[in-house]
Design a protein around this motif. Structure first.
Motif, short mmCIF file in Angstrom:
data_model
loop_
_atom_site.label_atom_id
_atom_site.label_comp_id
_atom_site.label_asym_id
_atom_site.label_seq_id
_atom_site.Cartn_x
_atom_site.Cartn_y
_atom_site.Cartn_z
N PHE A 175 -46.13 -13.40 -8.20
CA PHE A 175 -44.75 -13.86 -8.18
C PHE A 175 -44.29 -14.09 -6.74
O PHE A 175 -43.69 -15.11 -6.41
CB PHE A 175 -43.85 -12.84 -8.87
CG PHE A 175 -42.49 -13.35 -9.24
CD1 PHE A 175 -42.24 -13.86 -10.50
CD2 PHE A 175 -41.44 -13.31 -8.33
CE1 PHE A 175 -40.97 -14.32 -10.85
CE2 PHE A 175 -40.18 -13.77 -8.67
CZ PHE A 175 -39.94 -14.28 -9.93
N MET A 176 -44.57 -13.13 -5.88
CA MET A 176 -44.14 -13.24 -4.49
C MET A 176 -44.88 -14.35 -3.75
O MET A 176 -44.34 -14.97 -2.84
CB MET A 176 -44.33 -11.91 -3.76
CG MET A 176 -43.45 -10.78 -4.26
SD MET A 176 -41.69 -11.17 -4.29
CE MET A 176 -41.40 -11.56 -2.57
N SER A 177 -46.10 -14.62 -4.15
CA SER A 177 -46.85 -15.71 -3.55
C SER A 177 -46.21 -17.05 -3.89
O SER A 177 -46.12 -17.95 -3.05
CB SER A 177 -48.30 -15.69 -4.03
OG SER A 177 -49.02 -16.79 -3.51
N SER A 178 -45.72 -17.18 -5.12
CA SER A 178 -45.10 -18.43 -5.56
C SER A 178 -43.63 -18.54 -5.16
O SER A 178 -43.13 -19.62 -4.86
CB SER A 178 -45.21 -18.57 -7.09
OG SER A 178 -46.56 -18.63 -7.49
N PHE A 179 -42.94 -17.40 -5.16
CA PHE A 179 -41.50 -17.39 -4.85
C PHE A 179 -41.25 -16.35 -3.75
O PHE A 179 -40.73 -15.26 -4.02
CB PHE A 179 -40.68 -17.07 -6.09
CG PHE A 179 -41.11 -17.83 -7.32
CD1 PHE A 179 -40.99 -19.20 -7.38
CD2 PHE A 179 -41.66 -17.16 -8.41
CE1 PHE A 179 -41.39 -19.91 -8.51
CE2 PHE A 179 -42.06 -17.84 -9.54
CZ PHE A 179 -41.92 -19.23 -9.59
N PRO A 180 -41.60 -16.64 -2.52
CA PRO A 180 -41.55 -15.64 -1.44
C PRO A 180 -40.15 -15.22 -1.02
O PRO A 180 -39.99 -14.20 -0.36
CB PRO A 180 -42.30 -16.32 -0.29
CG PRO A 180 -42.14 -17.78 -0.56
CD PRO A 180 -42.16 -17.92 -2.05
N ASP A 181 -39.14 -16.01 -1.36
CA ASP A 181 -37.77 -15.65 -1.00
C ASP A 181 -36.82 -16.16 -2.05
O ASP A 181 -37.21 -16.88 -2.99
CB ASP A 181 -37.40 -16.18 0.40
CG ASP A 181 -37.59 -17.69 0.52
OD1 ASP A 181 -37.28 -18.42 -0.44
OD2 ASP A 181 -38.06 -18.15 1.58
N VAL A 182 -35.56 -15.81 -1.91
CA VAL A 182 -34.57 -16.15 -2.92
C VAL A 182 -34.36 -17.65 -3.04
O VAL A 182 -34.05 -18.18 -4.12
CB VAL A 182 -33.24 -15.42 -2.63
CG1 VAL A 182 -32.55 -16.00 -1.39
CG2 VAL A 182 -32.31 -15.47 -3.84
N TYR A 183 -34.57 -18.39 -1.95
CA TYR A 183 -34.41 -19.85 -2.00
C TYR A 183 -35.50 -20.48 -2.85
O TYR A 183 -35.24 -21.42 -3.62
CB TYR A 183 -34.43 -20.43 -0.58
CG TYR A 183 -33.26 -19.98 0.26
CD1 TYR A 183 -32.01 -20.58 0.13
CD2 TYR A 183 -33.40 -18.93 1.17
CE1 TYR A 183 -30.93 -20.17 0.89
CE2 TYR A 183 -32.32 -18.50 1.93
CZ TYR A 183 -31.09 -19.12 1.79
OH TYR A 183 -30.02 -18.70 2.54
N ALA A 184 -36.73 -19.99 -2.71
CA ALA A 184 -37.83 -20.51 -3.52
C ALA A 184 -37.60 -20.22 -5.00
O ALA A 184 -37.88 -21.06 -5.86
CB ALA A 184 -39.15 -19.90 -3.05
N LEU A 185 -37.10 -19.03 -5.30
CA LEU A 185 -36.85 -18.66 -6.69
C LEU A 185 -35.71 -19.49 -7.28
O LEU A 185 -35.80 -19.98 -8.40
CB LEU A 185 -36.52 -17.17 -6.79
CG LEU A 185 -36.25 -16.62 -8.19
CD1 LEU A 185 -37.40 -16.91 -9.14
CD2 LEU A 185 -35.98 -15.11 -8.13
N ALA A 186 -34.65 -19.66 -6.51
CA ALA A 186 -33.50 -20.42 -7.00
C ALA A 186 -33.85 -21.87 -7.27
O ALA A 186 -33.32 -22.50 -8.20
CB ALA A 186 -32.35 -20.33 -6.01
N SER A 187 -34.72 -22.45 -6.46
CA SER A 187 -35.06 -23.86 -6.60
C SER A 187 -36.15 -24.11 -7.63
O SER A 187 -36.43 -25.26 -7.98
CB SER A 187 -35.50 -24.43 -5.25
OG SER A 187 -36.67 -23.78 -4.79
N ALA A 188 -36.78 -23.04 -8.13
CA ALA A 188 -37.86 -23.20 -9.10
C ALA A 188 -37.30 -23.56 -10.47
O ALA A 188 -36.15 -23.27 -10.80
CB ALA A 188 -38.66 -21.90 -9.20
#
Length: 358
Positions: free
Chosen positions: A59-72
């Motif tokens: 999960f952290m590899s794909s979404f390393p920060d909150v911006y990556a998670l929000a934009s996914a």
């Protein structure tokens, strides 16, 4: 319930034990940002550490920060959650990430009350995030801590009762030290997870054993008091159909809310429906063959679901028009989606068999 009498030197003893025996090399204990701690805390709800570690790292590899998670896309987030269960956790996490980016410039609020405003985060989780990542003096009361405190004080009531829980919050807060708050929070989690376990507590090496009322009673595992038993869970039955054609399977997008919300599942029929008639009517396709697969039971928090799976081969996939609800996927592509655990299990068993999916 009488007032709980707290014990001196509680926190120092817990911290001294943690310094020697505590867990310090878990993935989320490195670079302890609020985001990284948050993801770990949500994943660890209802899930063992050993199960969480590979999920967390991916999960952290794909979404390393909150911006990556929000934009996914939510589908991508759910795909990374597939197999962990309690999928509302992942949906809420995605919503919370969007809020953090849109309303807080990607930064977590500085107070427990502020963090609790985010979807899927309660008081204990908010306190864990802030104490571990920022050293905020705020106690937690997760399952491990409840067990430690209920056993240590031999609390004669079920901790899930609101009145009892409120008093336990008071005890947890009274023991929270002014310094090393994050380490103390982690220490209490570790104590409950590794020593003060449900069935076989290691009382002989516990730093609190000298004053533990549960141990003094001679029956420490009596505490915490168990939840009053409810009636047996109801049993439901459904048919799940692996509809295949030309090496592809048809999957159905579940509604956003409810069981398996937002995940891709297999078409589901009533337990007494005719598979051939139902499939031909629903999908306007000619059935070539039907193979019964092994039935099994999947248990939810409120009921058991007996699943009767079947492998159905249709002559042509063109009769089933793809929509937002139904789409054809290769088996390899299906395994990259967010799938409920029993659906993934069915597809894996079919893939290993002597079928067209090989």
């Amino acid at each position: 319930m009488e007032a709980v009498q707290t014990v001196e030197n509680f926190a120092p003893r817990v911290l001294a034990w943690f310094d020697v025996h505590g867990r310090k090399d878990l993935p989320w204990q490195k670079d302890k940002t609020p985001y990284r701690v948050w993801i770990s805390e949500i994943m660890l709800q209802q899930t063992q550490v050993t199960t969480v570690i590979p999920y967390y790292e991916k999960f952290m590899s794909s979404f390393p920060d909150v911006y990556a998670l929000a934009s996914a896309k939510q589908d991508d987030v759910l795909a990374h959650w597939s197999g962990l269960g309690y999928y509302a956790r992942a949906r809420n996490m995605h919503k919370a990430a969007t809020m953090l980016v849109d309303e807080f410039d990607g930064e977590f609020p500085k107070t427990v009350e502020g963090v609790c405003e985010l979807p899927g985060i309660g008081r204990s989780t908010a306190s864990a995030i802030l104490s571990i990542s920022r050293g905020v003096q705020s106690a937690i009361l997760d399952g491990n801590v409840k067990r430690v405190l209920a056993r240590f004080h031999a609390i004669p009531n079920w901790p899930g009762e609101k009145k009892t829980e409120n008093r336990m919050w008071g005890v947890a807060e009274s023991y929270m030290p002014e310094i090393r708050c994050g380490e103390y929070t982690q220490a209490m989690m570790d104590l409950g997870a590794t020593l003060c376990t449900r069935s076989k507590p290691k009382c002989h090496v516990c730093p609190l054993s000298e004053d533990c009322a549960g141990l003094a009673s001679g029956e420490p595992t009596t505490f915490p008091i168990s939840k009053p038993k409810k009636a047996a869970k109801p049993i439901k039955t459904a048919q799940f159909v692996v509809l295949q054609s030309d090496g592809k399977v048809l999957l159905e997008k579940r509604p956003a809310s409810g069981i398996w919300g937002g995940l891709w599942s297999l078409p589901e029929f009533a337990h007494d429906a005719s598979i051939v008639l139902e499939a031909e009517q629903r999908f306007q396709c000619g059935i070539q063959s039907v193979m019964a697969l092994s039935s099994f039971r999947h248990t939810f928090s409120h009921y058991h679901l007996d699943i009767i799976p079947s492998l159905v081969t249709v002559k042509e996939a063109v009769g089933v028009h793809e929509t937002e609800k139904y789409q054809w996927f290769s088996v390899d592509d299906a395994f990259t989606l967010g799938l409920p655990a029993p659906v993934r299990s069915i597809l894996e068993s079919v893939e290993k068999g002597d079928t067209l999916l090989l």
